[in-house]
Design an enzyme around this catalytic site. Structure first.
Site, PDB file in Angstrom:
ATOM      1  N   GLU A 109       0.840  -1.210   0.000  1.00 35.64           N
ATOM      2  CA  GLU A 109       0.000   0.000   0.000  1.00 35.64           C
ATOM      3  C   GLU A 109       0.869   1.253   0.000  1.00 35.64           C
ATOM      4  O   GLU A 109       1.983   1.244   0.535  1.00 35.64           O
ATOM      5  CB  GLU A 109      -0.877   0.015   1.257  1.00 35.64           C
ATOM      6  CG  GLU A 109      -2.287  -0.463   1.039  1.00 35.64           C
ATOM      7  CD  GLU A 109      -3.170   0.535   0.275  1.00 35.64           C
ATOM      8  OE1 GLU A 109      -2.656   1.397  -0.460  1.00 35.64           O
ATOM      9  OE2 GLU A 109      -4.398   0.432   0.418  1.00 35.64           O
ATOM     10  N   ASP A 110       0.335   2.324  -0.541  1.00 37.39           N
ATOM     11  CA  ASP A 110       1.044   3.603  -0.440  1.00 37.39           C
ATOM     12  C   ASP A 110       0.783   4.280   0.896  1.00 37.39           C
ATOM     13  O   ASP A 110       1.674   4.850   1.502  1.00 37.39           O
ATOM     14  CB  ASP A 110       0.668   4.539  -1.606  1.00 37.39           C
ATOM     15  CG  ASP A 110      -0.837   4.709  -1.761  1.00 37.39           C
ATOM     16  OD1 ASP A 110      -1.605   3.955  -1.125  1.00 37.39           O
ATOM     17  OD2 ASP A 110      -1.250   5.593  -2.528  1.00 37.39           O
ATOM     18  N   ASP A 113      -4.582   5.171   6.163  1.00 42.14           N
ATOM     19  CA  ASP A 113      -5.138   6.388   6.778  1.00 42.14           C
ATOM     20  C   ASP A 113      -6.165   5.927   7.815  1.00 42.14           C
ATOM     21  O   ASP A 113      -5.790   5.516   8.921  1.00 42.14           O
ATOM     22  CB  ASP A 113      -5.736   7.233   5.643  1.00 42.14           C
ATOM     23  CG  ASP A 113      -6.194   8.598   6.064  1.00 42.14           C
ATOM     24  OD1 ASP A 113      -6.860   8.716   7.103  1.00 42.14           O
ATOM     25  OD2 ASP A 113      -5.938   9.586   5.343  1.00 42.14           O
ATOM     26  N   PHE A 162      -3.208  16.052   4.564  1.00 42.28           N
ATOM     27  CA  PHE A 162      -3.423  15.437   3.256  1.00 42.28           C
ATOM     28  C   PHE A 162      -2.156  15.553   2.422  1.00 42.28           C
ATOM     29  O   PHE A 162      -1.625  16.654   2.226  1.00 42.28           O
ATOM     30  CB  PHE A 162      -4.601  16.092   2.536  1.00 42.28           C
ATOM     31  CG  PHE A 162      -5.067  15.288   1.375  1.00 42.28           C
ATOM     32  CD1 PHE A 162      -5.908  14.193   1.556  1.00 42.28           C
ATOM     33  CD2 PHE A 162      -4.651  15.587   0.087  1.00 42.28           C
ATOM     34  CE1 PHE A 162      -6.329  13.423   0.478  1.00 42.28           C
ATOM     35  CE2 PHE A 162      -5.059  14.824  -1.000  1.00 42.28           C
ATOM     36  CZ  PHE A 162      -5.900  13.734  -0.799  1.00 42.28           C
ATOM     37  N   ARG A 175       0.171  12.482  -8.884  1.00 39.96           N
ATOM     38  CA  ARG A 175       0.745  11.185  -8.542  1.00 39.96           C
ATOM     39  C   ARG A 175       2.195  11.098  -9.000  1.00 39.96           C
ATOM     40  O   ARG A 175       2.976  10.310  -8.489  1.00 39.96           O
ATOM     41  CB  ARG A 175      -0.040  10.057  -9.214  1.00 39.96           C
ATOM     42  CG  ARG A 175      -1.473   9.912  -8.740  1.00 39.96           C
ATOM     43  CD  ARG A 175      -2.073   8.650  -9.341  1.00 39.96           C
ATOM     44  NE  ARG A 175      -3.516   8.595  -9.252  1.00 39.96           N
ATOM     45  CZ  ARG A 175      -4.213   8.140  -8.217  1.00 39.96           C
ATOM     46  NH1 ARG A 175      -3.584   7.704  -7.157  1.00 39.96           N
ATOM     47  NH2 ARG A 175      -5.527   8.103  -8.236  1.00 39.96           N
TER      48      ARG A 175
HETATM   49  C1  PRP Z   1      -6.025   5.619  -1.032  1.00 41.10           C
HETATM   50  C2  PRP Z   1      -4.773   4.835  -0.728  1.00 41.10           C
HETATM   51  C3  PRP Z   1      -5.258   3.717   0.142  1.00 41.10           C
HETATM   52  C4  PRP Z   1      -6.451   4.322   0.853  1.00 41.10           C
HETATM   53  C5  PRP Z   1      -6.085   4.621   2.280  1.00 41.10           C
HETATM   54  O1  PRP Z   1      -6.710   5.048  -2.104  1.00 41.10           O
HETATM   55  O2  PRP Z   1      -4.138   4.373  -1.894  1.00 41.10           O
HETATM   56  O3  PRP Z   1      -5.656   2.583  -0.617  1.00 41.10           O
HETATM   57  O4  PRP Z   1      -6.771   5.531   0.159  1.00 41.10           O
HETATM   58  O5  PRP Z   1      -7.118   5.253   2.967  1.00 41.10           O
HETATM   59  P1  PRP Z   1      -7.918   4.606   4.180  1.00 41.10           P
HETATM   60  O6  PRP Z   1      -6.918   3.980   5.094  1.00 41.10           O
HETATM   61  O7  PRP Z   1      -8.595   5.805   4.816  1.00 41.10           O
HETATM   62  O8  PRP Z   1      -8.921   3.647   3.641  1.00 41.10           O
HETATM   63  P2  PRP Z   1      -7.855   5.806  -2.925  1.00 41.10           P
HETATM   64  O9  PRP Z   1      -9.191   5.295  -2.501  1.00 41.10           O
HETATM   65  O10 PRP Z   1      -7.647   7.292  -2.829  1.00 41.10           O
HETATM   66  O11 PRP Z   1      -7.592   5.305  -4.408  1.00 41.10           O
HETATM   67  P3  PRP Z   1      -6.295   5.578  -5.334  1.00 41.10           P
HETATM   68  O12 PRP Z   1      -5.151   4.745  -4.785  1.00 41.10           O
HETATM   69  O13 PRP Z   1      -6.731   5.121  -6.683  1.00 41.10           O
HETATM   70  O14 PRP Z   1      -5.983   7.051  -5.275  1.00 41.10           O
HETATM   71  C1  7HP Z   2      -5.908   8.584   1.049  1.00 43.11           C
HETATM   72  C2  7HP Z   2      -5.105   9.600   0.573  1.00 43.11           C
HETATM   73  N1  7HP Z   2      -4.785   9.992  -0.687  1.00 43.11           N
HETATM   74  C3  7HP Z   2      -3.947  11.033  -0.808  1.00 43.11           C
HETATM   75  N2  7HP Z   2      -3.428  11.692   0.251  1.00 43.11           N
HETATM   76  C4  7HP Z   2      -3.731  11.335   1.514  1.00 43.11           C
HETATM   77  O1  7HP Z   2      -3.210  11.991   2.550  1.00 43.11           O
HETATM   78  C5  7HP Z   2      -4.603  10.245   1.693  1.00 43.11           C
HETATM   79  N3  7HP Z   2      -5.085   9.614   2.797  1.00 43.11           N
HETATM   80  N4  7HP Z   2      -5.862   8.625   2.381  1.00 43.11           N
END
Ligand code: PRP
Ligand code: 7HP
Length: 187
Positions: A109-110, A113, A162, A175
């Site tokens: 995961e990136d 949150d 954010f 991105r």
């Molecule tokens: C982002 C990120 C995680 C998720 C984390 O994905 O890549 O998968 O949010 O947030 P959380 O812990 O609050 O669930 P997003 O839904 O923005 O999709 P993306 O990767 O396509 O931008």
């Molecule tokens: C999802 C996400 N995407 C972009 N920036 C952040 O800080 C985020 N938190 N969760």
């Protein structure tokens, strides 16, 4: 800003509060994570599962630093609808292409949150009976956690702000930034 945009010279400068991690700092941490993961998976052939779209840059850098044989696969999941807050509803946009039963699986995961996305994916994949299931995330925004998820490898713990860059988007943009930065809250 301490680092200039690369590969994005025609792009509008994003409204950045502060660069949190430069490209060099990210690459150095990715190497350290890859060392730990390679050591822990010695003799095994893990399947790295990248959560699209944000996780793709981290996966591509991480896998090039791994010294163990491995496979990759992708899941596409969305819960932010491009904005700054989770909808709370995790949508599976595309599923894995391979069967993970009996395999050693590492979710890549990136960012974690609220933890809602990962908690959903983790339970979904556990139901498919992998031999083992671990999680690596580059960023851990743990102050915001709403559900407890066990994370095995963490790149950086970050504050409740954010962030964009290195795969992370705001309204699907930014991105491609090589660094990770906090967006201005009034941007
Ligand atoms: C982002 C990120 C995680 C998720 C984390 O994905 O890549 O998968 O949010 O947030 P959380 O812990 O609050 O669930 P997003 O839904 O923005 O999709 P993306 O990767 O396509 O931008
Ligand atoms: C999802 C996400 N995407 C972009 N920036 C952040 O800080 C985020 N938190 N969760």
């Amino acid at each position: 800003m301490t680092e200039t945009l690369q590969g994005a010279s025609k792009m509008k400068e994003p409204d950045i509060e502060k660069v949190l991690f430069t490209g060099e700092e990210i690459q150095a941490r990715v190497k350290e994570l890859a060392l730990d993961i390679s050591r822990d998976y010695e003799g095994k052939v893990p399947i790295l599962i990248s959560v699209l779209k944000g996780g793709v840059l981290f996966l591509s850098d991480l896998m090039r630093e791994l010294t163990v044989l491995h496979e990759i696969d992708f899941m596409s999941v969305s819960s932010y609808d491009g904005g700054m807050d989770t909808t709370g509803v995790v949508r599976i946009l595309a599923d894995l292409s391979i069967n993970i039963e009996g395999k050693d699986v590492l979710i890549v995961e990136d960012i974690v949150d609220t933890g809602l996305t990962l908690d959903y994916i983790r339970h979904l994949l556990l139901g498919r009976h992998p031999k083992s299931l671990k999680i690596v995330t580059l960023l851990d925004k743990r102050e915001r956690r709403r559900v407890d998820v066990p994370i095995d490898y963490v790149g950086f713990v970050i504050p409740d702000a954010f962030v964009i860059g290195y795969g992370l988007d705001y309204q699907q943009k930014y991105r491609n930034l090589p660094y990770i930065a906090i967006m201005k809250s009034d941007a």
